[in-house]
Design a protein around this motif. Structure first.
Motif, PDB file in Angstrom:
ATOM      1  N   HIS A 120       0.809  -1.226   0.000  1.00  0.00           N
ATOM      2  CA  HIS A 120       0.000   0.000   0.000  1.00  0.00           C
ATOM      3  C   HIS A 120       0.841   1.273   0.000  1.00  0.00           C
ATOM      4  CE1 HIS A 120       0.158   0.864   4.414  1.00  0.00           C
ATOM      5  NE2 HIS A 120       0.082  -0.439   4.587  1.00  0.00           N
ATOM      6  N   ASP A 145       6.284   0.503   6.884  1.00  0.00           N
ATOM      7  CA  ASP A 145       4.837   0.346   6.623  1.00  0.00           C
ATOM      8  C   ASP A 145       4.316   1.465   5.734  1.00  0.00           C
ATOM      9  OD1 ASP A 145       2.188  -0.307   6.718  1.00  0.00           O
ATOM     10  OD2 ASP A 145       1.939   0.084   8.849  1.00  0.00           O
ATOM     11  N   ASP A 146       4.146   1.285   4.461  1.00  0.00           N
ATOM     12  CA  ASP A 146       4.395   0.082   3.731  1.00  0.00           C
ATOM     13  C   ASP A 146       5.305   0.419   2.553  1.00  0.00           C
ATOM     14  OD1 ASP A 146       4.079  -2.646   3.315  1.00  0.00           O
ATOM     15  OD2 ASP A 146       2.220  -2.458   2.203  1.00  0.00           O
ATOM     16  N   GLU A 150      -5.183   2.037   2.561  1.00  0.00           N
ATOM     17  CA  GLU A 150      -5.180   0.822   3.390  1.00  0.00           C
ATOM     18  C   GLU A 150      -5.417   1.178   4.849  1.00  0.00           C
ATOM     19  OE1 GLU A 150      -3.746  -2.442   5.905  1.00  0.00           O
ATOM     20  OE2 GLU A 150      -2.922  -0.455   5.839  1.00  0.00           O
ATOM     21  N   GLU A 151      -4.734   2.247   5.290  1.00  0.00           N
ATOM     22  CA  GLU A 151      -4.664   2.546   6.724  1.00  0.00           C
ATOM     23  C   GLU A 151      -5.950   3.184   7.261  1.00  0.00           C
ATOM     24  OE1 GLU A 151      -2.250   1.642   8.570  1.00  0.00           O
ATOM     25  OE2 GLU A 151      -0.393   1.591   7.411  1.00  0.00           O
ATOM     26  N   ASP A 201       2.797  -6.696   3.722  1.00  0.00           N
ATOM     27  CA  ASP A 201       2.437  -5.680   4.728  1.00  0.00           C
ATOM     28  C   ASP A 201       2.563  -6.218   6.148  1.00  0.00           C
ATOM     29  OD1 ASP A 201       1.617  -3.340   5.855  1.00  0.00           O
ATOM     30  OD2 ASP A 201      -0.480  -3.500   5.275  1.00  0.00           O
ATOM     31  N   ARG A 222       8.037  -7.670   5.413  1.00  0.00           N
ATOM     32  CA  ARG A 222       8.901  -6.688   4.769  1.00  0.00           C
ATOM     33  C   ARG A 222      10.351  -6.803   5.195  1.00  0.00           C
ATOM     34  NH1 ARG A 222       4.191  -3.015   6.180  1.00  0.00           N
ATOM     35  NH2 ARG A 222       4.919  -3.275   8.305  1.00  0.00           N
TER      36      ARG A 222
HETATM   37 ZN   LIG Z   1       0.495  -1.370   6.425  1.00  0.00          ZN
END
Ligand SMILES: [Zn+2]
Length: 421
Positions: free
Chosen positions: A97, A124-125, A158-159, A184, A368
């Motif tokens: 994301h 992130d991310d 996404e968040e 993620d 990640r």
């Molecule tokens: Zn994330």
């Protein structure tokens, strides 16, 4: 003891013995610096949720430069590009994301010190975006032709209040995705295949409102009704397995000037989640029954007016369950083992993978970073002190690469490990 099926194990071993795959694994290790530099470049382009345009534009150019076809920004703001396979295989989505939880003006630079990168959003991310580009380089440099098509996507929203919005839009518009890979998670050792579902609501309580003394006894009190509801919810018990949670996160009523007033409105907000959609549904019913009962009690106490209530669904995260022995989970397990990393089965999950799981698309969320010890696990994402461990971080790219090759298959060599795809 977790046992991987013979079929998946054989395919994994064969895949990893294919010369172009072996070379790509080596390439990824040698390419680590490029991935880190791209990560440092991308983190400086701030991308708060719903304001991802600048970072999206840069990703679009990078996708184009790496030869993806039909690179475009879709109606959800997602950056989409296609890497064509044989045309006979599945369509595999791999995504990270674009957005971060930080408003504009939070990132003042990126610092590299003691084996870490420091910047809000560095992991992130942003890292996933750099990983997508690293994967593309590995595929291109080693001329890997996959069996299935691979769709590379940098997703929006996404968040937080974005509520996985970019992924929802993408999968709603693309019902031909057969397999979905999300990058993620902080720690690559976690196997995340469950999808925690959750909902956040605002509930308003309404009454007449009046003077704290003068109107007393003539009306029910919305704040008291809200408090009754919260007290009931506070007494709930929920299962720990499947993990289920509830939290009243906001409670508002009255005004600064109205300290001697029966407020005419009170508002609560709450979030509840479960690794089981059935438990979530049960809990939803209990919560709204408690609210209804609280309003009735407050109304009946005074018998003069009626407390009414309404609700707004603020956000909804879909979820679902997958077996721990899906071909993707087994492939990811084998990948970690081959890198000498002990896989950890994660309970639940709340990432874009949830959207895929809720639609019945085989899915997994990948990590990640290589984080073998506590110091490196604690990367403090969603904090301005976020950091990313650099040393051997290529292993996360290798892991994503291995799972991607198992998912997509290799033209003339292997089909997708996900049967029937
Ligand atoms: Zn994330």
């Amino acid at each position: 003891m977790y046992q991987v099926s013979e079929r998946v194990k054989k395919q994994f071993e064969y895949t990893m013995s294919i010369p172009c795959v072996k070379e790509a694994m080596k390439f990824i290790q040698d390419d680590e610096r490029n991935t880190i530099e791209e990560q440092k470049e991308l983190v400086l382009i701030e991308a708060p949720t719903r304001e991802e345009e600048k970072r999206a534009a840069v990703m679009m150019e990078k996708f184009k430069a790496l030869g993806l076809e039909n690179v475009h920004i879709d109606r959800g703001g997602n950056v989409v590009g296609l890497r064509r396979g044989s045309g006979k295989g599945p369509k595999v989505l791999i995504e990270g994301h674009l957005d971060t939880v930080f408003p504009f003006g939070t990132v003042h630079g990126v610092e590299e010190r003691d084996g870490f990168l420091y910047a809000p959003g560095i992991g992130d991310d942003t890292r996933a975006l750099a990983m997508l580009l690293g994967l593309l380089r590995a595929l291109n440099q080693n001329e890997i032709k996959t069996f299935g098509d691979i769709v590379f996507v940098a997703t929006t929203r996404e968040e937080g209040m974005g509520g996985l919005g970019g992924m929802k839009d993408f999968l709603n518009d693309n019902d031909d995705i057969d397999i979905s890979l999300t990058i993620d998670n902080n720690d690559m050792s976690a196997l995340i295949f469950e999808a925690t579902s959750g909902e956040t609501y605002e509930v308003n309580f309404y009454g007449i409102g009046g003077h704290a003394f003068g109107s007393f006894g003539e009306m029910a009190q919305p704040i008291h009704a809200a408090a009754r509801a919260v007290a009931k919810i506070a007494d709930f018990t929920v299962p720990s397995d499947p993990k289920t949670s509830f939290c009243v996160s906001n409670f508002h009523g009255g005004t600064a000037a109205g300290v001697h007033a029966i407020a005419s409105q009170a508002t609560i907000k709450f979030n509840f989640r479960s690794n089981s959609p059935e438990e979530l549904a049960k809990l939803r019913t209990k919560i709204f029954d408690a609210i209804e009962e609280a309003c009735r009690e407050e109304t009946e106490k005074w018998g003069k007016d009626e407390i009414t209530w309404d609700k707004n669904l603020i956000s909804q995260v879909p979820g679902g369950t997958q077996d721990s022995h899906t071909p993707l989970v087994e492939s990811a397990w084998l990948g970690l083992k081959s890198l000498d990393i002990e896989p950890v089965f994660h309970k639940g999950g709340c990432t874009n993978a949830n959207v895929a799981v809720s639609k019945g698309i085989p899915s997994i969320c990948l990590g990640r970073a290589f984080a073998p010890d506590e110091n490196r696990k604690n990367i403090m994402n969603h904090s301005v002190h976020e950091k990313f461990p650099i040393t051997d971080s290529y292993k996360a790219v290798q892991q994503a690469f291995m799972v991607l090759m198992m998912a997509a298959g290799i033209d003339g060599e292997t089909n997708s490990v996900v049967e029937g795809k």
